[in-house]
Design an enzyme around this catalytic site. Structure first.
Site, PDB file in Angstrom:
ATOM      1  N   ASN A  27       0.855  -1.182   0.000  1.00  9.50           N
ATOM      2  CA  ASN A  27       0.000   0.000   0.000  1.00  9.50           C
ATOM      3  C   ASN A  27       0.897   1.241   0.000  1.00  9.50           C
ATOM      4  OD1 ASN A  27       0.812   0.499   2.638  1.00  9.50           O
ATOM      5  ND2 ASN A  27      -1.016  -0.413   3.547  1.00  9.50           N
ATOM      6  N   ASP A  39      -5.569  -8.139   2.077  1.00 10.30           N
ATOM      7  CA  ASP A  39      -5.241  -9.569   1.976  1.00 10.30           C
ATOM      8  C   ASP A  39      -6.091 -10.234   0.889  1.00 10.30           C
ATOM      9  OD1 ASP A  39      -3.564  -9.178   4.153  1.00 10.30           O
ATOM     10  OD2 ASP A  39      -5.107  -9.740   5.599  1.00 10.30           O
TER      11      ASP A  39
END
Ligand code: RIB
Length: 300
Positions: A178, A244
């Site tokens: 990220n 995830d």
């Protein structure tokens, strides 16, 4: 392509709060729930639900039965799992209006040693993929061992730690990161996504990089291709495990030789469904649900 995911398994203890706890503050929570989670477990589930051939490697304590059962029930191979005397990992999650703050206690996840990794990798070879995150011990050894067998290495660089910045990141074939992780690895001070990606590409010219940007979608870059993927707009219930879910669905699609654009789109839709549900492992959708969502007016 077979996938071995060496990753954490945690019991998630989720506290609903009106705001995140500050230093010196004591807060009464408005709700409490326990879920199964851990970045590793969540990603294995997402891989399996997306149709990948995935085995999980990692460690649980004597209390780890529910974590193992969850993997098995969802089609993840558990033959390489190890049980140790240390208690299983857990996470303390503050949840405020769908956003969260997470503290991870490693427990058994930190009992993964090099000899064990070597054993777990024995059945894998060239063309297979090792996926690692940063919640288990000996991640650098796993990267070296996998590469020495000609395997590809995917790294979800979460959570960021000082030591992680000294891992042999040049061995990584796929980064799934990220913005915070991208900034830490690239050393980029700015908030410009394109610049972060440029600096990462300069440092790792042979890797494919997926930069996830929450509500702003994701950016993908490899030696030849750049792709910008939108995020699906959905009401946010709980963002836990959305990243995830994205990682698992994206890598499963690549393993199935689905073109990158479609792989990103599918991963993004899967993550959108995950943020619409509370919890970690239990929030990960099936491939059928993802395909149905992508065909629905809600996805427009
Ligand atoms: O990515 C979400 C996960 O991070 C949670 O399930 C928690 O266990 C931590 O590992």
């Amino acid at each position: 392509m077979k996938i071995l995911n060496l990753g954490s398994l945690n019991y998630d203890r989720v506290y609903d709060l009106e705001h995140f706890v500050g230093a010196g503050e004591t807060l009464l929570c408005t709700g409490y729930t326990e879920f199964l989670g851990g970045k590793g477990l969540n990603q294995s589930l997402a891989l399996a639900k997306a149709g990948a051939d995935v085995a999980h490697a990692g460690a649980v304590g004597p209390d780890g039965g529910a974590l193992l059962s969850c993997l098995k029930a969802n089609g993840v191979k558990t033959g390489y799992m190890k049980q140790v005397d240390t208690v299983s990992g857990h996470a303390i999650i503050q949840s405020v209006g769908g956003q969260n703050c997470i503290i991870v206690y490693g427990g058994a996840n930190q009992c993964v040693d090099e000899a064990y990794i070597q054993q777990a990798l024995a059945d894998f070879s060239e063309g297979d993929l090792l996926l690692v995150q940063n919640e288990t011990s000996n991640v650098p050894a796993a990267m070296h061992l996998a590469k020495s067998k000609g395997m590809k290495v995917a790294f979800n660089a979460s959570p960021v730690t000082e030591t992680m910045l000294r891992y042999p990141l040049e061995l990584v074939d796929y980064f799934l990161i990220n913005e915070v992780e991208g900034k830490a690895i690239s050393g980029c001070e700015c908030d410009d996504f394109d610049e972060i990606l440029r600096q990462l590409t300069r440092r790792f010219p042979n890797a494919a990089i997926v930069l996830t940007l929450g509500g702003d979608g994701s950016l993908y870059q490899d030696g030849k291709t750049t792709v910008r993927q939108r995020a699906y707009t959905v009401p946010v219930v709980d963002t836990t495990a959305a990243g995830d879910t994205f990682t698992g669905f994206f890598l499963a699609a690549l393993a199935q030789q689905i073109p990158v654009e479609q792989a990103l789109d599918r991963a993004s839709a899967a993550a959108a469904l995950a943020v619409g549900r509370k919890g970690a492992a239990n929030s990960i959708p099936t491939l059928t649900e993802v395909v149905k969502f992508m065909d629905s007016p809600a996805a427009e």
